[in-house]
Design an enzyme around this catalytic site. Structure first.
Site, PDB file in Angstrom:
ATOM      1  N   ASP A 182      15.790  34.179   7.535  1.00 36.99           N
ATOM      2  CA  ASP A 182      14.700  35.109   7.856  1.00 36.99           C
ATOM      3  C   ASP A 182      15.120  36.112   8.923  1.00 36.99           C
ATOM      4  O   ASP A 182      14.783  37.290   8.850  1.00 36.99           O
ATOM      5  CB  ASP A 182      13.471  34.340   8.338  1.00 36.99           C
ATOM      6  CG  ASP A 182      12.645  33.765   7.200  1.00 36.99           C
ATOM      7  OD1 ASP A 182      12.754  34.268   6.066  1.00 36.99           O
ATOM      8  OD2 ASP A 182      11.879  32.808   7.450  1.00 36.99           O
ATOM      9  N   THR A 235       8.660  27.876   2.883  1.00 37.58           N
ATOM     10  CA  THR A 235       7.739  28.862   3.421  1.00 37.58           C
ATOM     11  C   THR A 235       6.555  28.179   4.097  1.00 37.58           C
ATOM     12  O   THR A 235       6.547  26.949   4.264  1.00 37.58           O
ATOM     13  CB  THR A 235       7.277  29.841   2.318  1.00 37.58           C
ATOM     14  OG1 THR A 235       6.586  30.941   2.936  1.00 37.58           O
ATOM     15  CG2 THR A 235       6.370  29.175   1.307  1.00 37.58           C
ATOM     16  N   ALA A 238       8.254  32.188  11.285  1.00 35.07           N
ATOM     17  CA  ALA A 238       8.659  33.578  11.084  1.00 35.07           C
ATOM     18  C   ALA A 238       8.783  34.300  12.419  1.00 35.07           C
ATOM     19  O   ALA A 238       9.721  35.080  12.636  1.00 35.07           O
ATOM     20  CB  ALA A 238       7.662  34.292  10.180  1.00 35.07           C
ATOM     21  N   LYS A 289       8.154  25.605   7.653  1.00 39.40           N
ATOM     22  CA  LYS A 289       9.451  26.040   8.174  1.00 39.40           C
ATOM     23  C   LYS A 289       9.881  25.261   9.415  1.00 39.40           C
ATOM     24  O   LYS A 289      11.080  25.084   9.662  1.00 39.40           O
ATOM     25  CB  LYS A 289       9.432  27.539   8.476  1.00 39.40           C
ATOM     26  CG  LYS A 289       9.334  28.403   7.231  1.00 39.40           C
ATOM     27  CD  LYS A 289       9.398  29.886   7.578  1.00 39.40           C
ATOM     28  CE  LYS A 289       9.296  30.739   6.320  1.00 39.40           C
ATOM     29  NZ  LYS A 289       9.424  32.184   6.633  1.00 39.40           N
ATOM     30  N   ASN A 303      14.301  28.070   6.597  1.00 38.93           N
ATOM     31  CA  ASN A 303      13.726  28.625   5.366  1.00 38.93           C
ATOM     32  C   ASN A 303      14.645  28.460   4.155  1.00 38.93           C
ATOM     33  O   ASN A 303      14.306  28.878   3.055  1.00 38.93           O
ATOM     34  CB  ASN A 303      13.363  30.102   5.540  1.00 38.93           C
ATOM     35  CG  ASN A 303      14.579  31.013   5.544  1.00 38.93           C
ATOM     36  OD1 ASN A 303      15.493  30.836   6.347  1.00 38.93           O
ATOM     37  ND2 ASN A 303      14.600  31.994   4.653  1.00 38.93           N
ATOM     38  N   GLY A 305       7.214  43.860   4.529  1.00 40.95           N
ATOM     39  CA  GLY A 305       8.161  42.752   4.475  1.00 40.95           C
ATOM     40  C   GLY A 305       8.974  42.642   3.200  1.00 40.95           C
ATOM     41  O   GLY A 305       9.693  41.657   3.020  1.00 40.95           O
ATOM     42  N   TYR A 347       4.613  40.775   2.615  1.00 43.02           N
ATOM     43  CA  TYR A 347       5.096  41.699   1.588  1.00 43.02           C
ATOM     44  C   TYR A 347       4.135  41.837   0.413  1.00 43.02           C
ATOM     45  O   TYR A 347       4.333  42.702  -0.449  1.00 43.02           O
ATOM     46  CB  TYR A 347       6.465  41.229   1.066  1.00 43.02           C
ATOM     47  CG  TYR A 347       6.466  39.830   0.502  1.00 43.02           C
ATOM     48  CD1 TYR A 347       6.050  39.565  -0.796  1.00 43.02           C
ATOM     49  CD2 TYR A 347       6.869  38.751   1.305  1.00 43.02           C
ATOM     50  CE1 TYR A 347       6.032  38.272  -1.300  1.00 43.02           C
ATOM     51  CE2 TYR A 347       6.858  37.453   0.796  1.00 43.02           C
ATOM     52  CZ  TYR A 347       6.442  37.232  -0.500  1.00 43.02           C
ATOM     53  OH  TYR A 347       6.423  35.942  -0.995  1.00 43.02           O
TER      54      TYR A 347
END
Length: 235
Positions: free
Chosen positions: A92, A56, A126, A60, A81, A215, A194
């Protein structure tokens, strides 16, 4: 006993250990999942002794030179990831695509009925996974930096994705500084964050009548896709 984990610089926000602990208990799997904070990433501190691990923020992209091999999709995305046996993968993008379709109650083949153009806030790992995911759906995606105020007009974009850590615990008072007054009922706002489940980004979108998606779904799906890779189901 099998051993898995997550590497990153700061992991106080992460729900991954809780997710996998519940999975292992529910499915009676003899395994554990560790959170491994690494201040500065290098080949010497990769947890290669584990049966597999996730990656993370902010590693990444920077982990790639230290891996023995990178899956073609992860290579195209430019971010990893998931790692197994020194080989990097990316789940992802799958987590993003599947969770987006599920929340909108549509399929990958019909999602373009909702929008055909997306704005991605961020340019990191991401964001690149989201861009690739949109490409598989035939949706045009554009990545932009969110350093400072974003002057970009939002009306051309039906989907706006926050692919930055802005708003993530413990910095939940942060948010992308976009033109929220231009957001309306025709917009979908998706936040890769998230924790918390409702960020200021999503709250402001909801106040404007937009559909909002957090998320959590992406987290769960990418985790299950990671598990498949670690168990030779998707290599």
């Amino acid at each position: 006993m099998r051993h898995y984990g997550l590497i990153g610089r700061k992991l106080g926000h992460s729900w991954s250990a809780t997710y996998f602990a519940r999975k292992f208990a529910d499915e009676q799997i003899e395994a554990d999942y560790r959170l491994i904070e690494i201040p500065v990433l290098g080949a010497e501190n990769l947890p290669n002794e584990l049966d597999g691990y996730n990656v993370t923020i902010p590693y990444k992209r920077t982990i790639i030179p230290y891996l023995r091999e990178v899956d073609p999709i992860a290579e195209e995305i430019g971010a990893v990831n998931v790692v197994k046996g020194g080989k990097g993968f990316n789940t992802d993008w799958t987590g993003f695509v599947k969770s987006l379709c599920e929340k909108l109650g549509t399929t990958e083949g019909t999602i373009k009925r909702h929008f055909d153009k997306a704005l991605i806030l961020g340019q990191g790992g991401a964001a690149r996974a989201v861009l690739y995911g949109l490409k598989t759906l035939g949706i045009e995606g554009e990545m932009i930096s969110v350093r400072g105020k974003v002057a970009k007009e939002l009306s051309p974009y039906g989907l706006i994705v926050n692919a930055t850590p802005l708003g993530m615990t413990p910095d939940s008072d942060c948010f992308p500084d976009i033109r929220y007054d231009e957001i309306g009922k025709k917009h979908v706002l998706y936040d890769c964050v998230y924790n918390p489940e409702e960020t200021i980004f999503l709250k402001r979108g909801k106040e404007r009548g937009a559909i909002v998606i957090n998320g959590v779904g992406m987290l769960h799906i990418q985790a299950e896709e990671s598990w498949k890779i670690w168990n030779n189901q998707d290599i």
